[in-house]
Design a protein around this motif. Structure first.
Motif, PDB file in Angstrom:
ATOM      1  N   HIS A 137       0.803  -1.225   0.000  1.00 56.08           N
ATOM      2  CA  HIS A 137       0.000   0.000   0.000  1.00 56.08           C
ATOM      3  C   HIS A 137       0.841   1.283   0.000  1.00 56.08           C
ATOM      4  O   HIS A 137       0.498   2.277  -0.643  1.00 56.08           O
ATOM      5  CB  HIS A 137      -0.929  -0.034   1.214  1.00 56.08           C
ATOM      6  CG  HIS A 137      -1.915   1.075   1.258  1.00 56.08           C
ATOM      7  ND1 HIS A 137      -2.858   1.278   0.270  1.00 56.08           N
ATOM      8  CD2 HIS A 137      -2.115   2.066   2.163  1.00 56.08           C
ATOM      9  CE1 HIS A 137      -3.588   2.336   0.575  1.00 56.08           C
ATOM     10  NE2 HIS A 137      -3.152   2.847   1.712  1.00 56.08           N
ATOM     11  N   HIS A 141       1.029   4.619  -2.530  1.00 54.84           N
ATOM     12  CA  HIS A 141       0.927   6.039  -2.168  1.00 54.84           C
ATOM     13  C   HIS A 141       2.068   6.831  -2.802  1.00 54.84           C
ATOM     14  O   HIS A 141       1.877   7.931  -3.312  1.00 54.84           O
ATOM     15  CB  HIS A 141       0.938   6.217  -0.645  1.00 54.84           C
ATOM     16  CG  HIS A 141      -0.438   6.122  -0.033  1.00 54.84           C
ATOM     17  ND1 HIS A 141      -1.483   6.918  -0.445  1.00 54.84           N
ATOM     18  CD2 HIS A 141      -0.940   5.333   0.942  1.00 54.84           C
ATOM     19  CE1 HIS A 141      -2.565   6.624   0.262  1.00 54.84           C
ATOM     20  NE2 HIS A 141      -2.262   5.655   1.102  1.00 54.84           N
ATOM     21  N   ASP A 342      -6.798   7.096  -0.340  1.00 53.23           N
ATOM     22  CA  ASP A 342      -6.753   5.756  -0.943  1.00 53.23           C
ATOM     23  C   ASP A 342      -7.541   5.706  -2.258  1.00 53.23           C
ATOM     24  O   ASP A 342      -8.671   6.186  -2.334  1.00 53.23           O
ATOM     25  CB  ASP A 342      -7.310   4.733   0.057  1.00 53.23           C
ATOM     26  CG  ASP A 342      -6.374   4.571   1.241  1.00 53.23           C
ATOM     27  OD1 ASP A 342      -5.200   5.016   1.140  1.00 53.23           O
ATOM     28  OD2 ASP A 342      -6.801   3.996   2.257  1.00 53.23           O
TER      29      ASP A 342
HETATM   30 ZN    ZN Z   1      -3.555   4.783   2.340  1.00 50.22          ZN
END
Ligand code: ZN
Ligand code: KG4
Length: 376
Positions: A137, A141, A342
């Motif tokens: 993750h 980003h 996100d």
């Molecule tokens: Zn995130």
């Protein structure tokens, strides 16, 4: 069936379906680009994000079980919408012949949330015989900064330093080249986003805390309350002391003992006091982050770009102060606001540069979602 040991070779354009479900956003995106071209850029064909914010506003935070159930409801419609918005449906059916690879967030995140996205991606990869890329993750980003909004937009240059600031992480990561990460600083306790969220709760500001604090801070005096800058060694961070310092400062301001229940403090604060606390906290949080980044720049003087990433990178005070502090010497990058929180476009971008770097796909039968914070 795809042979997992084989490194995929793509000499032409690839289309990647990306899926993200690590916390409380169900997202799918399709990106397209030629990973073999030098400085290849990926183009975003669709980007669908269904946020659960409205569900969690009334709870004041994410309830993992509710988040998982909501992902379960949303995931397939969101994937279908990503095909449709990319113009990749035929007679209302998703045209899988157009897709070359699937990417999915596999860790870190909430277990139930990750399970929905990863199981969907694994099943689709097996069903449609597509290579699967399991993406960390935080890597996504960082790669949100490569999602160009305009054709002629500059891209970050290596070596770079990335300040990753999200709800679960606060790290400084050095990258010498694509897909090569070295964590040079990390938080010893709370993440900065978590600190924003917890302080918003103390001040009675709505979930999610980061944007609420940023909004309230606009009417506040950032110098009203003096808050401590933690003295942590090297490039590491600590945010739990700042959270407690704000709590104590609120109690002192209201003249109540430290045993006074924190959830009853907000009702006693005026709007101006809330704004002043929000502004003072935000100024201190920004200072802590950028002081460490400054130290990292001193330690790595060959740094060509600064890349700020993660949900907290949406923060206007952080953006303005970072540009003012570093902008005349080093190029500073932030993701476009729609890619700061996100989303799946960033997962697709990260997978695109994995493919460009020759990373092998993951066996969909063996995908690992064990908790891991180190970026790989
Ligand atoms: Zn995130
Ligand atoms: O990256 P993200 O969307 O999810 C995680 O991977 O954790 O980050 C969420 C965090 C939350 O703590 C949220 O309050 C914070 O990012 N955030 C902000 C802002 N927008 C979101 N913090 C400060 N200022 C903002 N404008």
């Amino acid at each position: 069936m795809l042979e997992i040991s084989e490194v995929m070779c793509y000499n032409t354009e690839v289309k990647i379906l990306a899926i993200e479900s690590s916390c409380d956003e169900t997202a799918a995106a399709i990106i397209s680009g030629d990973p073999s071209s030098k400085n290849g850029k990926a183009e975003l064909l669709s980007n669908v994000v269904v946020s659960q914010i409205d569900i969690f506003k009334s709870y004041g935070g994410v309830i993992p079980e509710v988040a998982a159930r909501s992902h379960l409801e949303a995931i397939l419609p969101v994937v279908h919408q990503a095909f449709s918005e990319a113009g990749l449906t035929k007679k209302g059916q998703d045209d899988w012949s157009q897709i070359d690879a699937i990417a999915v967030t596999h860790t870190p995140g909430l277990l139930g949330s990750l399970l929905i996205g990863t199981l969907t991606a694994r099943t689709l990869a097996i069903l449609h015989d597509k290579p699967l890329y399991a993406v960390h993750h935080l890597k996504s980003h960082i790669y949100a900064n490569w999602l160009a909004v305009n054709e002629d937009e500059k891209q970050p240059q290596f070596p770079l330093l990335s300040l990753v600031v999200s709800g679960g992480h606060t790290q400084i990561i050095r990258m010498d080249e694509h897909n090569h990460f070295e964590i040079i600083g990390t938080t010893m306790d709370d993440a900065v986003g978590e600190c924003y969220d917890k302080i918003a709760k103390i001040l009675g500001l709505p979930y999610p805390g980061g944007p609420s604090i940023a909004r309230a801070a606009k009417n506040g005096d950032p110098d009203k309350y003096k808050l401590p800058i933690p003295q942590i060694k090297d490039l590491d961070f600590s945010f739990s002391g700042l959270k407690t310092a704000v709590l104590r400062a609120v109690q002192k301001e209201l003249g109540v003992p430290i045993s006074f229940p924190s959830h009853e403090l907000a009702g006693k604060l005026t709007e101006q006091q809330k704004a002043d606390f929000a502004a003072s906290f935000q100024k201190t949080a920004t200072k802590i982050l950028l002081n460490k980044l400054e130290k990292a720049l001193e330690m790595y003087p060959d740094t060509k770009s600064i890349v700020i990433a993660g949900g907290v990178s949406a923060n206007e005070d952080l953006r303005k102060t970072a540009l003012a502090k570093f902008g005349n010497k080093t190029e500073v990058f932030f993701p476009a606001l729609k890619f700061a929180g996100d989303n799946a476009a960033m997962v697709g971008a990260a997978a695109f540069y994995e493919i460009a770097s020759g990373v092998s796909p993951t066996d969909p039968y063996k995908l690992n979602i064990m908790p891991r914070s180190e970026i790989i």
